[in-house]
Design an enzyme around this catalytic site. Structure first.
Site, PDB file in Angstrom:
ATOM      1  N   ASN A  24       2.472   4.536  11.339  1.00 42.64           N
ATOM      2  CA  ASN A  24       3.762   4.205  10.727  1.00 42.64           C
ATOM      3  C   ASN A  24       4.617   5.468  10.674  1.00 42.64           C
ATOM      4  O   ASN A  24       4.164   6.540  11.072  1.00 42.64           O
ATOM      5  CB  ASN A  24       3.568   3.573   9.341  1.00 42.64           C
ATOM      6  CG  ASN A  24       2.861   4.506   8.388  1.00 42.64           C
ATOM      7  OD1 ASN A  24       3.380   5.558   8.035  1.00 42.64           O
ATOM      8  ND2 ASN A  24       1.635   4.148   8.002  1.00 42.64           N
TER       9      ASN A  24
ATOM     10  N   ASP B 138      -1.610  -1.628   6.149  1.00 38.82           N
ATOM     11  CA  ASP B 138      -2.025  -2.889   5.517  1.00 38.82           C
ATOM     12  C   ASP B 138      -2.994  -3.652   6.418  1.00 38.82           C
ATOM     13  O   ASP B 138      -3.739  -4.506   5.955  1.00 38.82           O
ATOM     14  CB  ASP B 138      -0.803  -3.771   5.244  1.00 38.82           C
ATOM     15  CG  ASP B 138       0.102  -3.142   4.199  1.00 38.82           C
ATOM     16  OD1 ASP B 138      -0.434  -2.563   3.241  1.00 38.82           O
ATOM     17  OD2 ASP B 138       1.340  -3.193   4.352  1.00 38.82           O
TER      18      ASP B 138
ATOM     19  N   PHE C 177       4.123   4.117  -5.188  1.00 39.94           N
ATOM     20  CA  PHE C 177       5.443   4.112  -4.545  1.00 39.94           C
ATOM     21  C   PHE C 177       5.697   2.712  -3.996  1.00 39.94           C
ATOM     22  O   PHE C 177       4.763   2.080  -3.481  1.00 39.94           O
ATOM     23  CB  PHE C 177       5.498   5.117  -3.382  1.00 39.94           C
ATOM     24  CG  PHE C 177       5.897   6.491  -3.824  1.00 39.94           C
ATOM     25  CD1 PHE C 177       5.009   7.277  -4.521  1.00 39.94           C
ATOM     26  CD2 PHE C 177       7.164   6.985  -3.548  1.00 39.94           C
ATOM     27  CE1 PHE C 177       5.374   8.544  -4.947  1.00 39.94           C
ATOM     28  CE2 PHE C 177       7.540   8.254  -3.967  1.00 39.94           C
ATOM     29  CZ  PHE C 177       6.641   9.031  -4.680  1.00 39.94           C
TER      30      PHE C 177
ATOM     31  N   LYS D 146      -0.526  -4.272  -9.916  1.00 39.36           N
ATOM     32  CA  LYS D 146      -1.535  -3.252  -9.639  1.00 39.36           C
ATOM     33  C   LYS D 146      -1.936  -2.445 -10.865  1.00 39.36           C
ATOM     34  O   LYS D 146      -2.643  -1.452 -10.747  1.00 39.36           O
ATOM     35  CB  LYS D 146      -1.030  -2.320  -8.520  1.00 39.36           C
ATOM     36  CG  LYS D 146      -0.713  -3.103  -7.257  1.00 39.36           C
ATOM     37  CD  LYS D 146      -0.549  -2.247  -6.046  1.00 39.36           C
ATOM     38  CE  LYS D 146      -0.253  -3.135  -4.845  1.00 39.36           C
ATOM     39  NZ  LYS D 146      -0.236  -2.446  -3.584  1.00 39.36           N
TER      40      LYS D 146
END
Ligand code: FMN
Length: 413
Positions: A209, A278, A340, A358
């Site tokens: 990424n 992911d 983040f 989370k």
């Protein structure tokens, strides 16, 4: 806290030199004893008379003006200085100090100075981003020289960009933080993840990424500056880890998870700034996939969400620690978890949902269009108490400082 401190203020030939008058006034108002040293170029921008009037001290402009029978002034002054502040600092002075040149009073003084040195650069954006200047800054930072990052905005040359001298109150705050006897994160262990993971497809190809790792590395440097013991777990980047930070290099999401879980039990704070994949290929081919292998389908599977896993392991106030953590020696149960949220739409609502899902304490929301790969970023810090602070566009180091200040406040609660 600056009362009675001897601050040597180096002023150089920048258009921002006029701001040294306000800086001197502020420092004197706070009780500091300010002695200004001006380069020859600086005297073209502001008169020594202004500085001597405001500081109530003699202003030094010439290495050789001291009578021969007196003390060696640059050595004498260096002995009593609590800090050398150079504001504004030109590209020239930064280069000269980095190269160890001593050809006027200020550079000679800087070489003789054993006290902390704080530099506030001011220049055109192209000068500031020039790799030579950046190399010089990096070299000085490695030597322990402090920097107050310039700000983004309108520059004197008519351009927009990074390079404006930091606000006077920020420079004063930086001096106070350097001279402050204790650091807010002293005694705290902090784990920071950074960079973008790479998921192998075959021996040479991977799914990656666009994360540069700059935010995570800036956080690691600032956490160190705040006195914390820092572990940085880094996926591949082009960056050099900050000095004094223990860095563990990983490539894949699964390696990142292993290292994070190993470090987790004994840290007080975790900041997850890495862009962790992911999805990863279900099968890694042992041989390079040939061009002729068509149609080519790469089957992906979900990776484990590290942050969500940490959120589950973290002690929820009022509940007992999760059993597998209870047995770990040196366990620190009440952890602060910071995540983040890099989103392309519905930034704040998505970030708030992630914070809750989370079990995080803080989340930093940023728009992927403005943050990825850049030196600057514009973020909103959201806390689990519902506080939501939108920061202006700042350098990543400045942003890291604001995040770390918020974390320090959390620890004080
Ligand atoms: C009008 C004008 C404005 C300047 N502003 C800057 C500046 O903001 N930052 C910078 O690095 N140099 C700036 N310079 C160039 C420096 O003055 C030049 O590099 C000088 O040699 C610096 O000397 P010193 O570092 O000894 O003060 C400027 C020059 C002029 C003529």
């Amino acid at each position: 806290m600056l009362k009675g401190k001897n601050i040597i203020l180096g002023i150089t030939g920048s258009i921002a030199a006029y701001k040294s008058a306000e800086l001197t006034s502020q420092l004197v108002k706070l009780g500091a004893n300010v002695t200004a040293i001006m380069t020859k170029a600086a005297t073209h921008f502001i008169s020594p008379l202004t500085l001597s009037t405001l500081s109530k001290n003699k202003v030094i402009t010439d290495l050789f003006e001291t009578p021969l029978n007196s003390e060696v002034e640059h050595i004498n002054l260096a002995d009593k200085a609590d800090i050398l502040l150079i504001a504004p600092a030109t590209a020239n002075i930064i280069g000269k100090i980095a190269a160890g040149i001593a050809d006027d009073f200020l550079t000679t003084f800087a070489l003789a100075c054993k006290s902390p040195i704080l530099i506030a650069p001011a220049m055109n954006e192209r000068m500031y981003l020039n790799p030579i200047l950046q190399e010089n800054i990096k070299k000085l930072k490695k030597q322990g020289v402090y920097f107050v990052e310039p700000e983004v905005g309108n520059l004197a040359c008519g351009e927009q960009g990074i390079g404006r001298l930091a606000d006077v109150h920020k420079i004063v705050a930086a001096i106070e933080s350097i001279l402050k006897p204790t650091s807010p994160l002293k005694g705290k262990k902090i784990l920071i993840t950074a960079g973008g993971t790479q998921e192998p497809i075959d021996p040479i190809r991977y799914i990656g990424n666009r994360s540069s790792g700059k935010m995570g590395y800036a956080l690691a440097g600032v956490a160190k500056e705040f006195g914390a013991e820092v572990t940085l777990i880094s996926a591949p980047t082009q960056l050099e880890p900050p000095a004094g930070v223990q860095t563990i290099f990983v490539e894949t999401a699964s390696q990142m998870r292993d290292e994070v879980l190993k470090a987790f039990p004994t840290v007080d704070i975790v900041i997850s700034a890495a862009a962790v994949a992911d999805f990863s290929p279900k099968e890694i081919k042992t041989q390079k996939i040939k061009k002729t292998t068509l149609p080519l389908v790469i089957e992906l599977e979900k990776t484990i969400d590290i942050l969500a896993e940490l959120g589950q392991k973290k002690q929820v106030p009022g509940l007992k620690p999760v059993p597998d953590l209870k047995s770990v020696p040196g366990l620190k149960p009440d952890k602060i978890l910071v995540g983040f949220a890099a989103e392309s739409e519905n930034l704040i609502s998505n970030a708030k949902a992630k914070l809750k899902e989370k079990n995080l304490d803080l989340i930093v929301a940023n728009d992927i269009k403005t943050a990825f790969g850049k030196d600057t970023t514009q973020v909103t810090i959201i806390t689990k108490d519902g506080e939501c602070e939108e920061l202006p566009l700042l350098s990543k180091t400045e942003t890291a400082r604001e995040i770390m200040k918020k974390i320090s406040k959390f620890l004080d609660r």
